[in-house]
Design a protein around this motif. Sequence first.
Motif, PDB file in Angstrom:
ATOM      1  N   LEU A 194       0.926  -1.257  -0.004  1.00  0.00           N
ATOM      2  CA  LEU A 194       0.079   0.138   0.100  1.00  0.00           C
ATOM      3  C   LEU A 194       0.996   1.340  -0.025  1.00  0.00           C
ATOM      4  CD1 LEU A 194      -2.816  -1.163   2.428  1.00  0.00           C
ATOM      5  CD2 LEU A 194      -2.867  -0.792  -0.283  1.00  0.00           C
ATOM      6  N   PRO A 195       1.740   1.477   0.816  1.00  0.00           N
ATOM      7  CA  PRO A 195       2.774   2.678   0.689  1.00  0.00           C
ATOM      8  C   PRO A 195       3.318   2.960  -0.783  1.00  0.00           C
ATOM      9  CG  PRO A 195       3.167   1.439   2.824  1.00  0.00           C
ATOM     10  CD  PRO A 195       2.313   0.496   1.627  1.00  0.00           C
ATOM     11  N   THR A 196       3.746   1.659  -1.571  1.00  0.00           N
ATOM     12  CA  THR A 196       4.338   1.999  -2.809  1.00  0.00           C
ATOM     13  C   THR A 196       3.078   2.435  -3.646  1.00  0.00           C
ATOM     14  OG1 THR A 196       6.013   0.275  -2.507  1.00  0.00           O
ATOM     15  CG2 THR A 196       5.282   0.825  -4.664  1.00  0.00           C
ATOM     16  N   LEU A 197       1.863   1.744  -3.369  1.00  0.00           N
ATOM     17  CA  LEU A 197       0.678   2.028  -4.326  1.00  0.00           C
ATOM     18  C   LEU A 197       0.384   3.568  -4.231  1.00  0.00           C
ATOM     19  CD1 LEU A 197      -1.291   1.372  -6.511  1.00  0.00           C
ATOM     20  CD2 LEU A 197      -2.653   0.489  -4.407  1.00  0.00           C
ATOM     21  N   LEU A 198       0.404   3.966  -2.742  1.00  0.00           N
ATOM     22  CA  LEU A 198       0.053   5.389  -2.611  1.00  0.00           C
ATOM     23  C   LEU A 198       1.018   6.354  -3.097  1.00  0.00           C
ATOM     24  CD1 LEU A 198      -1.644   7.416  -0.868  1.00  0.00           C
ATOM     25  CD2 LEU A 198      -0.277   6.891   1.097  1.00  0.00           C
ATOM     26  N   ALA A 199       2.354   5.871  -3.225  1.00  0.00           N
ATOM     27  CA  ALA A 199       3.448   6.796  -3.778  1.00  0.00           C
ATOM     28  C   ALA A 199       3.133   7.037  -5.236  1.00  0.00           C
ATOM     29  CB  ALA A 199       4.523   6.445  -3.392  1.00  0.00           C
ATOM     30  N   SER A 200       2.880   5.905  -5.980  1.00  0.00           N
ATOM     31  CA  SER A 200       2.424   5.731  -7.329  1.00  0.00           C
ATOM     32  C   SER A 200       1.430   6.744  -7.833  1.00  0.00           C
ATOM     33  CB  SER A 200       2.484   4.422  -7.905  1.00  0.00           C
ATOM     34  OG  SER A 200       3.445   3.692  -7.379  1.00  0.00           O
ATOM     35  N   VAL A 201       0.359   6.614  -7.115  1.00  0.00           N
ATOM     36  CA  VAL A 201      -1.027   7.356  -7.112  1.00  0.00           C
ATOM     37  C   VAL A 201      -0.736   8.593  -7.011  1.00  0.00           C
ATOM     38  CG1 VAL A 201      -3.416   7.579  -6.485  1.00  0.00           C
ATOM     39  CG2 VAL A 201      -2.620   5.427  -6.776  1.00  0.00           C
ATOM     40  N   ALA A 259       8.875   3.735  -7.610  1.00  0.00           N
ATOM     41  CA  ALA A 259       7.399   4.109  -8.008  1.00  0.00           C
ATOM     42  C   ALA A 259       7.148   5.278  -8.663  1.00  0.00           C
ATOM     43  CB  ALA A 259       6.581   3.684  -6.606  1.00  0.00           C
ATOM     44  N   VAL A 260       8.075   6.314  -8.529  1.00  0.00           N
ATOM     45  CA  VAL A 260       8.002   7.547  -9.106  1.00  0.00           C
ATOM     46  C   VAL A 260       8.380   7.637 -10.568  1.00  0.00           C
ATOM     47  CG1 VAL A 260       8.709   9.898  -9.173  1.00  0.00           C
ATOM     48  CG2 VAL A 260       8.140   8.756  -6.831  1.00  0.00           C
ATOM     49  N   LEU A 261       9.549   6.874 -10.902  1.00  0.00           N
ATOM     50  CA  LEU A 261       9.889   6.666 -12.152  1.00  0.00           C
ATOM     51  C   LEU A 261       8.963   5.660 -13.127  1.00  0.00           C
ATOM     52  CD1 LEU A 261      13.536   5.585 -11.481  1.00  0.00           C
ATOM     53  CD2 LEU A 261      12.752   7.797 -12.389  1.00  0.00           C
ATOM     54  N   ALA A 262       8.229   4.874 -12.325  1.00  0.00           N
ATOM     55  CA  ALA A 262       7.190   4.072 -13.264  1.00  0.00           C
ATOM     56  C   ALA A 262       6.084   4.985 -13.398  1.00  0.00           C
ATOM     57  CB  ALA A 262       6.837   2.749 -12.191  1.00  0.00           C
ATOM     58  N   ALA A 263       5.520   5.824 -12.393  1.00  0.00           N
ATOM     59  CA  ALA A 263       4.702   6.895 -12.671  1.00  0.00           C
ATOM     60  C   ALA A 263       4.931   7.795 -13.858  1.00  0.00           C
ATOM     61  CB  ALA A 263       4.283   7.553 -11.367  1.00  0.00           C
ATOM     62  N   ILE A 264       6.274   8.375 -14.050  1.00  0.00           N
ATOM     63  CA  ILE A 264       6.667   9.122 -15.085  1.00  0.00           C
ATOM     64  C   ILE A 264       6.408   8.432 -16.491  1.00  0.00           C
ATOM     65  CG2 ILE A 264       8.542  10.013 -16.071  1.00  0.00           C
ATOM     66  CD1 ILE A 264       9.688  10.800 -13.184  1.00  0.00           C
ATOM     67  N   VAL A 265       6.770   7.055 -16.414  1.00  0.00           N
ATOM     68  CA  VAL A 265       6.654   6.059 -17.784  1.00  0.00           C
ATOM     69  C   VAL A 265       5.152   6.214 -17.847  1.00  0.00           C
ATOM     70  CG1 VAL A 265       6.917   3.869 -18.653  1.00  0.00           C
ATOM     71  CG2 VAL A 265       8.800   4.951 -17.323  1.00  0.00           C
ATOM     72  N   PHE A 266       4.220   5.673 -16.951  1.00  0.00           N
ATOM     73  CA  PHE A 266       2.811   5.696 -17.169  1.00  0.00           C
ATOM     74  C   PHE A 266       2.253   6.827 -17.798  1.00  0.00           C
ATOM     75  CE2 PHE A 266      -1.341   5.451 -15.765  1.00  0.00           C
ATOM     76  CZ  PHE A 266      -1.907   4.006 -16.132  1.00  0.00           C
ATOM     77  N   VAL A 267       2.845   8.014 -17.122  1.00  0.00           N
ATOM     78  CA  VAL A 267       1.951   9.394 -17.617  1.00  0.00           C
ATOM     79  C   VAL A 267       2.608   9.704 -18.843  1.00  0.00           C
ATOM     80  CG1 VAL A 267       1.739  11.919 -17.164  1.00  0.00           C
ATOM     81  CG2 VAL A 267       1.763  10.122 -15.192  1.00  0.00           C
ATOM     82  N   ASN A 268       3.897   9.465 -19.279  1.00  0.00           N
ATOM     83  CA  ASN A 268       4.211   9.601 -20.670  1.00  0.00           C
ATOM     84  C   ASN A 268       3.702   8.838 -21.850  1.00  0.00           C
ATOM     85  OD1 ASN A 268       5.911  11.818 -19.866  1.00  0.00           O
ATOM     86  ND2 ASN A 268       7.723  10.559 -19.521  1.00  0.00           N
ATOM     87  N   LEU A 269       3.200   7.809 -21.302  1.00  0.00           N
ATOM     88  CA  LEU A 269       2.411   7.081 -22.417  1.00  0.00           C
ATOM     89  C   LEU A 269       0.935   7.616 -22.641  1.00  0.00           C
ATOM     90  CD1 LEU A 269       3.261   3.340 -21.114  1.00  0.00           C
ATOM     91  CD2 LEU A 269       4.283   4.588 -23.290  1.00  0.00           C
ATOM     92  N   LYS A 270       0.477   8.562 -22.136  1.00  0.00           N
ATOM     93  CA  LYS A 270      -0.749   9.337 -22.543  1.00  0.00           C
ATOM     94  C   LYS A 270      -1.084   9.410 -24.017  1.00  0.00           C
ATOM     95  CE  LYS A 270      -1.202  13.468 -21.984  1.00  0.00           C
ATOM     96  NZ  LYS A 270      -1.702  14.871 -21.288  1.00  0.00           N
ATOM     97  N   GLY A 271       0.062   9.896 -24.680  1.00  0.00           N
ATOM     98  CA  GLY A 271      -0.153  10.169 -26.049  1.00  0.00           C
ATOM     99  C   GLY A 271      -0.382   8.798 -26.714  1.00  0.00           C
ATOM    100  N   MET A 272       0.452   7.609 -26.446  1.00  0.00           N
ATOM    101  CA  MET A 272       0.275   6.143 -26.739  1.00  0.00           C
ATOM    102  C   MET A 272      -1.349   5.735 -26.673  1.00  0.00           C
ATOM    103  SD  MET A 272       3.261   5.415 -28.340  1.00  0.00           S
ATOM    104  CE  MET A 272       4.843   5.668 -27.959  1.00  0.00           C
ATOM    105  N   PHE A 273      -1.649   5.927 -25.315  1.00  0.00           N
ATOM    106  CA  PHE A 273      -3.320   5.709 -25.124  1.00  0.00           C
ATOM    107  C   PHE A 273      -4.055   6.341 -26.166  1.00  0.00           C
ATOM    108  CE2 PHE A 273      -1.501   5.185 -20.455  1.00  0.00           C
ATOM    109  CZ  PHE A 273      -1.133   4.091 -20.883  1.00  0.00           C
TER     110      PHE A 273
END
Length: 808
Positions: free
Chosen positions: A256-263, A435-449
């Motif tokens: 849960l702490p990792t998920l919270l940091a990611s969100v 988790a922050v780096l994963a969030a950066i990747v996730f958000v940068n994929l918005k154009g792909m979505f």
Amino acid sequence: MDSGHTEYHVQREIIDEQRLKERSQRMDPSQINLPIAHQLKKSLSCSTTRLKRSIVGFLPVLSWLPRYSIWDYGMPDLISGISVGIMHLPQGMAYALLASLPPVFGLYTSLYPPLIYFIFGTSRHISVGTFTILSIMIGSVTERLAPDSNFLIHNCTNVTEKVDIVSRDFYRVQVAAAATVLGGLIQFVLGLVQFGFVGTYLSEPLVRGYTTAASTHAVVAQLKYILGVSPKRFSGPLSIVYTLADLFMLLPETHLPTLLASVVSIVVLITAKELNTALRQKLLVPIPVELCTIVMATVISFYTRLNETYKISVVGEIPSGLQPPSIPNASVFSEVVLDAFAMAIVGYAISISLGKTFALKHGYKVDSNQELVALGLSNTVGGFFQCFSVCASMSRSLIQESTGGKTQIAGVVSVVIVLVTVLKLGSLFQELPKAVLAAIVFVNLKGMFKQYYDIVTLWRSSKIDLLIWSVTYVSTVLFNLDMGLGASMGFALLTVIFRTQRPSYSLLGHLPGTELYLDMETHKEVREVPGITIFRSSATMYFANAELYLEALKKKSGLDIGKMLTYKRRQEAKQRRRERRAERRARREAKRQKRAFREASQRSKKAVFSVEEEAGQLKETNGDIHREVELSWRERKNSTVFVIPETARTSDGHHTWMYLKGTDPDTATLGSVSDLHDGDTTTLDSSSEDTLSRDLERVSLGSLGKWTWDIHSIILDFSTANFIDTVAIKTLRNIFHDFGEIGVDIYLAGCQALVVEQLERGGFFSDVITEGRVFATVHDAVLYCLKHRGADIVHSYENALDMTGTQL
């Protein structure tokens, strides 16, 4: 011609291939057909100008750097370079996680390749470095060849197993470097052999479907960092399905702490990016959202000790300084060659598409082959410094262009920012949560979505392109990136073959007052040329559609040439059988006449006792002579007609003669000599080349009485053909021969020079099919047909219409 028909007047010279060759021969002979030795000498000669052009072509930086204006370009390139350099830092570390490598190697990848591209590249605006798709492709290779299961540390006193992370990462770096070097060498060689057009085989629907599927792989790869779980590593086909199933089973174990940091990181990044977009017109440079997020997360993690207190995974040790170059592990080349080729093609396709987009916008040229060389050298040199595969990044390239970047000096400035970070500031990011780096990747994929909306767009515009997009997406998701690319390219090529194998066929009509010939089904104002059928295919005729071309020609022209020729052969066989029967009858009759003649000769040897008996004997002798003449007539025959007497000799010594006619397709018909024309009465002599014989030798379907048609010429419009193979040449030769047997002439029109040359090399032309059958345009062919056969066919065409009207 009747006013109801379009009139055609020959107001200019009719151009065919023979006339074109005659004109080309008027050129200076020294300018054409040069000896091979002279051509080779000219190609190998090296002048100062040519040498300079070659050097500048290989080192494009020499063409623009000496003329670089600091006053005009210095400040825009500096601002743009700083903005791009700041983006390199978070993206380099984040995309290193996608490649399953330590984050510092993402910074190395953002350092060396842009310097190489600065020297050899031709685009002024693209930012070369880490990219999502290639990072995922590298990650699939490293995890396949270096899975965690190969680096387990067994504890004798404890059942638990631990992964030797140091050994695993060291080997993964070797695998990534080897794949990068091999991919770079492939790109470099393709560039040297002028193979830059290979990128054209990756159509836009294919590339967008592929990148969308790759974004799906990227999301799945980052879920373990966002959820804080450790799923099993899967590779090969359906690995994404197995990974998702394993993640679903591990959902109850979510940290849960990792998920919270990611969100929180995802919400902050999305909000900041939207504000950045809304204030874009008012800001001199975009706010470095990712860098600000990384700095804030690192500070918070350092002071709250997230790793120790809440067990949140962090980046860990980032060594300061640069790594010395090393030779890649060549032993893994054979295992990564297919992946390297896929990365080479995908990276080039993305880079050249971005480069040409910016070049078109700013008015300069990008060399496709030199781009392959530049990317190949960037990857090859980078691989020696432990970098992984690079290409142009869409997000960074847009930032470099939108912030006013003019040249690749902006890329050099961004490299300086990365270099300073690697040398002095790298250790500051050791407490950065993954988790922050994963969030950066996730958000940068918005154009792909957003590319999922392509389904709606392609459904409206092109079902074939939608099918290519869908097949590419599904195959890439299910069979991973390497096999997915091969399957999608193969399917795209199959659609091209299918569309050329099933082209549209049409008949053309003349547009009055012009030299245009248009499809009669779609243009109602065009008129059919009397006696002439103009046939066009929308695609090149080659081995895959040659048979379909012939079938369509039969259907469109209304002449089933196969059935017609079969019927003709059958009638010719019947006629030959009639000839043989007549010949046998003639021989039997000759024998009978010969016996009668011998009996008459024996009677003539008897003594004559009176003048009356002698006169009677002389009369019988004269009768025998007449019969001998009859015998000679019956023995005169040829291959198509036999002349026989119909009745006995009349009182004046004449017979009624009969001849065998071929007008009835089913039974032979005997007619009297009065049926012959005046000119045909001369056939009853000793000449073997008589007119009647020649007429019957030329058996035509019209004389057989089963088919009638008003077509005398068929023009094949070859303006859409850009090549022709041996199968198509053979099919064309058969078309000329078969239609010629029923009296229909075939002509070619609109052939390109290459097609004519291939026809010549294929032995298409002969004494029967001359180059006079090939015309420069359809209009030239029409004028030729009307000039030579048009008057007769128009007259018969009008008579046929009149007869039809009378019957009606």
